[in-house]
Design a protein around this motif. Structure first.
Motif, short mmCIF file in Angstrom:
data_model
loop_
_atom_site.label_atom_id
_atom_site.label_comp_id
_atom_site.label_asym_id
_atom_site.label_seq_id
_atom_site.Cartn_x
_atom_site.Cartn_y
_atom_site.Cartn_z
N ALA A 1 0.86 -1.18 0.21
CA ALA A 1 0.02 -0.10 0.00
C ALA A 1 0.95 1.28 0.09
N THR A 2 1.83 1.22 0.96
CA THR A 2 2.93 2.41 0.67
C THR A 2 3.31 2.69 -0.56
N ILE A 3 3.84 1.57 -1.19
CA ILE A 3 4.41 1.95 -2.50
C ILE A 3 3.30 2.43 -3.65
N LEU A 4 1.81 1.70 -3.43
CA LEU A 4 1.19 2.15 -4.43
C LEU A 4 0.61 3.33 -4.27
N VAL A 5 0.17 3.58 -3.12
CA VAL A 5 -0.23 5.25 -2.73
C VAL A 5 0.83 6.03 -3.08
N THR A 6 2.00 6.01 -2.75
CA THR A 6 3.08 6.71 -3.13
C THR A 6 3.14 6.85 -4.57
N GLY A 7 3.09 5.62 -5.20
CA GLY A 7 3.31 5.61 -6.65
C GLY A 7 2.10 6.53 -7.58
N GLY A 8 0.91 6.50 -6.92
CA GLY A 8 -0.20 6.75 -7.25
C GLY A 8 0.02 8.54 -7.12
N ALA A 9 0.32 8.76 -5.84
CA ALA A 9 0.59 10.34 -5.75
C ALA A 9 1.55 10.97 -6.79
N LEU A 10 2.64 9.96 -7.00
CA LEU A 10 3.75 10.76 -8.14
C LEU A 10 3.25 10.74 -9.31
N LEU A 11 2.35 9.78 -9.58
CA LEU A 11 1.85 9.63 -11.12
C LEU A 11 1.10 10.92 -11.48
N ILE A 12 0.20 11.46 -10.37
CA ILE A 12 -0.51 12.38 -10.42
C ILE A 12 0.16 13.89 -10.32
N SER A 13 1.13 13.77 -9.55
CA SER A 13 1.76 15.04 -9.12
C SER A 13 3.17 15.51 -9.92
N THR A 14 3.79 14.42 -10.49
CA THR A 14 4.97 14.39 -11.27
C THR A 14 4.96 15.60 -12.54
N PRO A 15 3.80 14.92 -13.32
CA PRO A 15 3.40 15.85 -14.61
C PRO A 15 3.24 17.20 -14.26
N LEU A 16 2.27 17.40 -13.28
CA LEU A 16 1.73 18.74 -12.80
C LEU A 16 2.86 19.48 -12.36
N SER A 17 3.66 18.97 -11.62
CA SER A 17 4.78 19.62 -10.57
C SER A 17 5.89 20.28 -12.04
N VAL A 18 6.19 19.16 -12.77
CA VAL A 18 7.34 19.40 -13.78
C VAL A 18 6.72 20.48 -14.68
N GLY A 19 5.49 20.33 -14.88
CA GLY A 19 4.76 21.19 -15.84
C GLY A 19 4.92 23.07 -15.10
N LEU A 20 4.60 22.88 -13.82
CA LEU A 20 4.68 23.90 -13.10
C LEU A 20 5.99 24.47 -12.95
#
Lengths: 318, 326, 311
Positions: free
Chosen positions: B89-108
């Motif tokens: 769960a730690t891996i998947l929840v973290t992975g999910g968060a990064l999947l959402i956040s990385t494109p947005l953050s890098v875009g920003l």
């Protein structure tokens, strides 16, 4: 200049050139689209933050009042948050009393003395390691060290020490940055005048770095104010008793000034109310508390900017 | 460096240093202050490691057992301390968060470093600092009062369920509440957004300006420049940003615990409640007593978290060393 | 080796914080004042009864069960109002924390929903003295959309909580899937419910099962989740903020009321235990007496939806 650019410059103007300069139709479209998307991310982040602030502003409307901030929880039907707000400020001061001197001194070492050697890299590694350790693990470390093994129980001091562990790397790093930003010429001038290295640091470097140092203090303070996981296991969770502020006996756990008492802060109080809160106004109290927490964070941030700018202007003018 | 030699030369002109100067007490004091962090880290690692190994040493649980999928400290045939659901769960929840956040953050970060005019930067940058400052309990509270009820409704909404792909995700039988992996990942993604953005931004700014002007002079569009030049040359910095975001996400406790539903089962769908390492510790610490095998298991989980964070520090160092090398 | 570690840590702490020695959080002065305290904030207890409050100055801390926390908190506030110079600081943390801390001597009173000997090893458990100050009851609650279900028998509960029944229509309710919301395994609520209602049956696991660690989180989860069912303490069920949002169920046809807990007809109940390390002394003893006195037993306990203990 590389060859194609030279060619472009050399060729007579025409439709071909504009194509070359602007790229193909597809790449222009892609560029436009990318620009729109990138603007979109900026707008999205602002929209999220704006709606969060608006949410809490609306939620806190009618909850936050002078009596909400200044009263005991049991005093009115809604209840006030004075004791927990007091504990947050108390914990902040206690933590900063330890973290600021140690952090600034550590920053001085890293900026002025540290050479490229194993000791320095060990310190750097430790700095990075603590800042990446989850706050809950730092809290558990405080639990075992202070609460269990030292038999202090849940105390403000245990919480403040755990928070110091947690914030020391940040304070040290920000201090180091502030000190490194002082131009090298200032140091050489002072040394040339015959001042010792320490005198130079004391009378030249640190005063010049004060704006940056203060920014560092305020940014660290903002983090202390919002932290909950560390305190959950070290400073205790509960509704504080009625505080008698006339009791200055620091060794008496009944005194609100004493570090040897459990101290539930505003952030921990929000967590507690969410998990075990009672009363018809529970949600309103949490909304109001969260709004105040966010307001404090805003104040710390804007304060850091404002004071930093003000001091820089004054010091550079002098 | 030149200044130092000047200073050394100048000290030669002064009288021979006294005892006080030779001892250099200020240097020792500032050194102690800096070295205190090493002491803290060492102490923290020793204590957490010591508590963390009690499960194996004192309670006789084998290391293999903690990787079993069954967590049941009250099982009839003796306690079962399988951490696999929490680790997954730690891996998947973290992975999910990064999947959402990385494109947005890098875009920003790209927006801030390449596109935004000064006035826009002046608004977005302070906003990000405020983002960082919002405490995790407040994120958790927002999650539990706004996000979870919204997701709960969405999981049930007939229109959403009738949609082609999305509907299949949301209508997996048995997944009925807003407390979910998705909720945890969403809350975390906003929480790590400023971390990733600011580190990625620094990486983009570190790319020399001449490369940009050179590329643009070649007639490439800004997007081509970003895609073929900026992102490749800042890649290790962006990677560092993601690793730091990951560390933050994996270690976050309260906000996740408040929205994830805390079901100690193996992850199967994004709408399912899970329990991460941090949320299980938060959940059980107060219900167990010191020295009990059950609590020892929680300390072992903290040790795992500690190992994750130290590993990520090393990882960032390796990435950066490679960047320096290239 | 553990002792070695502890000594090591004690040394480390003594080295860093000289004040450590002064930090023992209890400084109760045993000088009991016999003068009757001014009952300023007394609510409705008989004046004569209020006059019997034994005031001892000093400061103590309690930790533990969040289920008992509201009661201890209100009692502490009342004691504080009756006796100036006495401070009882109430912290939560969970039953395990309460037992650990009182056993370690970090707090004076440890509150627990479960008996110490079920948690602590024998030598430690034997040094703790149990003070039963109240009865606490729990109630099975559902989301409001589970209409038509007002009672679950013990057998129906077993079927529901072990996953035999997965739809409310199987127990006379609407056609709606059952969502189980458990408390963590270590919680007193779950332990009591398992012991009294489920017995040896194995609770359901899997994707349809949520676990929420507190009454507040459980209440939020039940009210926002269709078909949800959980178990919460009376004090949380009867809270004006929660009651209108929840559907409270009878157990074996008996209403979940304090009166029925007192008469023993409602069985989902247990003692509220306050533990001290050895016999209580000073302010701790006075406060425990106060909790057994008429003001707490007669007024505060019913107000907070606990059951008084018979003398």
């Amino acid at each position: 200049m590389t060859a194609p650019a030279n060619q472009a410059l050399a060729r007579p103007s025409g439709p071909k050139q504009s194509l070359r300069r602007k790229g193909s139709r597809g790449s222009i479209l892609a560029d436009r689209a990318a620009t729109v998307v990138l603007w979109g991310t900026g707008v999205l982040v602002l929209a999220i933050l704006g709606s969060i602030l608006l949410h809490f502003a609306l939620a806190a409307w009618g909850v936050v009042s002078p009596s909400f901030i200044l009263d005991d929880p049991s005093s009115t039907a809604l209840g006030g948050i004075m004791p927990v707000l007091w504990n947050s400020i108390y914990m902040l001061v206690l933590t900063m009393l330890i973290a600021v001197p140690v952090g600034i001194l550590g920053g001085i070492y890293m900026a002025e003395y540290a050479g490229e050697n194993a000791v320095t890299s060990a310190i750097r590694f430790a700095e990075e390691a603590i800042s990446s350790v989850p706050s809950i693990v730092v809290g558990l470390f405080g639990l075992i060290l202070f609460v269990d093994d030292a038999h202090w129980g849940f105390t403000a001091l245990a919480g403040a020490l755990a928070l110091t562990f947690f914030n020391l790397p940040l304070m040290t790093r920000l201090s180091e940055q502030a000190l490194r930003a002082v131009p090298q010429e200032e140091r050489s001038a002072s040394l040339a005048l015959g001042a010792t290295k320490w005198q130079t640091i004391q009378h030249v470097v640190v005063p010049l770095a004060i704006p940056g140092l203060i920014t560092g203090v305020i940014l660290t303070a903002g983090r202390v104010f919002g932290e909950a996981a560390v305190l959950l296991f070290t400073a205790g969770v509960g509704t504080p008793p009625h505080y008698n502020f006339a009791n200055f006996d620091l060794l008496n756990p009944a005194s609100p000034w004493s570090p040897f008492r459990p101290a539930t802060t505003l952030s921990v109080y929000i967590y507690k109310l969410n998990s075990e809160g009672l009363g018809a106004f529970k949600n309103q109290i949490v909304d109001g508390s969260a709004a105040i927490l966010i307001a404090m964070v805003l104040i710390f941030n804007l304060g850091a900017r404002f004071i930093g700018r003000l001091l820089t202007r004054r010091l550079t003018a002098a | 460096m030149a200044q130092v030699t000047t200073a050394t030369r100048l000290t030669g002109l002064r009288a021979a240093p006294g005892l006080r100067e030779r001892l250099d007490i200020p240097k020792r004091v500032v050194f102690l202050a800096a070295a205190s962090m090493v002491a803290i880290v060492a102490l923290l690692m020793i204590f957490i490691a010591w508590q963390g190994i009690q499960l194996f040493v004192k309670d006789g649980v084998s290391i293999g057992e903690i990787f079993s999928p069954t967590w049941n400290p009250l099982a009839d045939g003796g306690p079962q301390f399988g951490f696999l659901p929490f680790i997954a769960a730690t891996i998947l929840v973290t992975g999910g968060a990064l999947l959402i956040s990385t494109p947005l953050s890098v875009g920003l970060a790209l927006f801030l470093s390449e596109v935004a005019p000064n006035w826009a930067k002046a608004i977005v940058q302070p906003s990000l600092e405020i983002f960082v400052g919002i405490p995790s309990v407040v994120w958790g509270w927002l999650g539990i009062t706004v996000l979870v009820p919204f997701l709960g409704k969405t999981f049930h909404d007939p229109f959403v369920v009738s949609l082609p792909v999305v509907g299949q995700v949301f209508s997996v039988p048995g997944f009925l509440t807003g407390f979910s992996w998705l909720a945890g990942s969403l809350v975390l993604s906003v929480m790590v957004l400023p971390t990733i953005t600011s580190v990625a931004y620094d990486a983009f700014r570190a790319v020399p300006q001449e490369l940009r002007t050179g590329s643009l002079a070649l007639g490439t569009t800004r997007w081509q420049m970003i895609r073929h030049l900026l992102i490749p040359s800042a890649l290790s910095g962006v990677l560092t940003a993601v690793v730091l975001g990951m560390t933050r996400a994996a270690g976050e406790a309260l906000a996740v615990q408040m929205v994830i539903g805390n079901s100690p089962s193996m992850p199967a769908a994004i709408t399912q409640p899970l329990t991460t390492l941090t949320s299980q510790i938060t959940l059980d610490m107060g219900n167990t007593v010191f020295g009990e095998p059950w609590q020892d298991a929680l300390w072992t989980m903290s040790l795992i978290l500690l190992i994750i964070s130290v590993t990520s520090v090393v990882l960032v160092r390796v990435i950066n060393k490679r960047r320096m090398g290239s | 080796m553990i002792n070695g570690m502890r000594r090591f840590s004690a040394l480390a702490i003594a080295a860093t914080v000289v004040l450590a020695a002064c930090s023992a959080s209890s400084t109760p002065s045993p000088a009991a004042t016999d003068t009757p305290a001014a009952p300023t904030a007394m609510t409705s207890a008989a004046p004569s009864a209020a006059g019997t409050v034994n005031c001892v100055t000093g400061s103590i801390t309690t930790a533990g069960s969040t289920a008992l926390q509201p009661l201890i908190q209100d009692a502490a506030t009342a004691y504080d109002a009756a006796c100036s110079g006495a401070t009882v600081t109430v912290t939560g943390g969970g039953s395990g924390t309460g037992l650990s801390q009182v056993d370690a001597g970090s707090v004076q009173i440890g509150a627990s929903d479960v008996l110490a000997n079920t948690k602590l090893a024998t030598p430690d458990a034997d040094t703790l003295v149990d003070h039963v100050v109240c009865r606490q009851g729990w109630i099975v609650v559902t989301n409001k959309d589970v209409t038509g279900v007002t009672n679950l028998t013990t057998q129906q509960n077993i079927d529901v909580w072990t996953g035999v029944d997965t739809n409310w229509k199987q127990v006379g309710g609407p056609d709606l899937p059952i969502v189980l919301i458990f408390r963590p395994q270590g919680s007193g609520t779950r332990a009591t419910f398992k012991k009294i209602v489920l017995g040896s049956a194995t609770e359901a696991t899997g994707g349809q099962v949520l676990t929420e660690d507190s009454n507040g989180a459980v209440t939020t989860a039940v009210t926002t989740t269709n078909g949800a069912v959980s178990v919460i303490g009376f004090s949380y069920y009867n809270d004006p903020a929660n009651k209108p949002l929840l559907n409270g169920l009878q157990l074996d046809g008996t209403d979940a009321t304090i009166a029925n807990v007192g008469s023993g007809t409602y069985k989902l109940a247990a003692d509220g235990n306050l533990y001290t390390k050895g016999a209580a002394t000073g302010l701790t003893a006075a406060f425990l007496d106060f909790m057994m006195g008429p003001q707490v037993q007669g007024t505060i306990i019913p107000k907070d939806s606990y059951g008084p203990v018979a003398h």
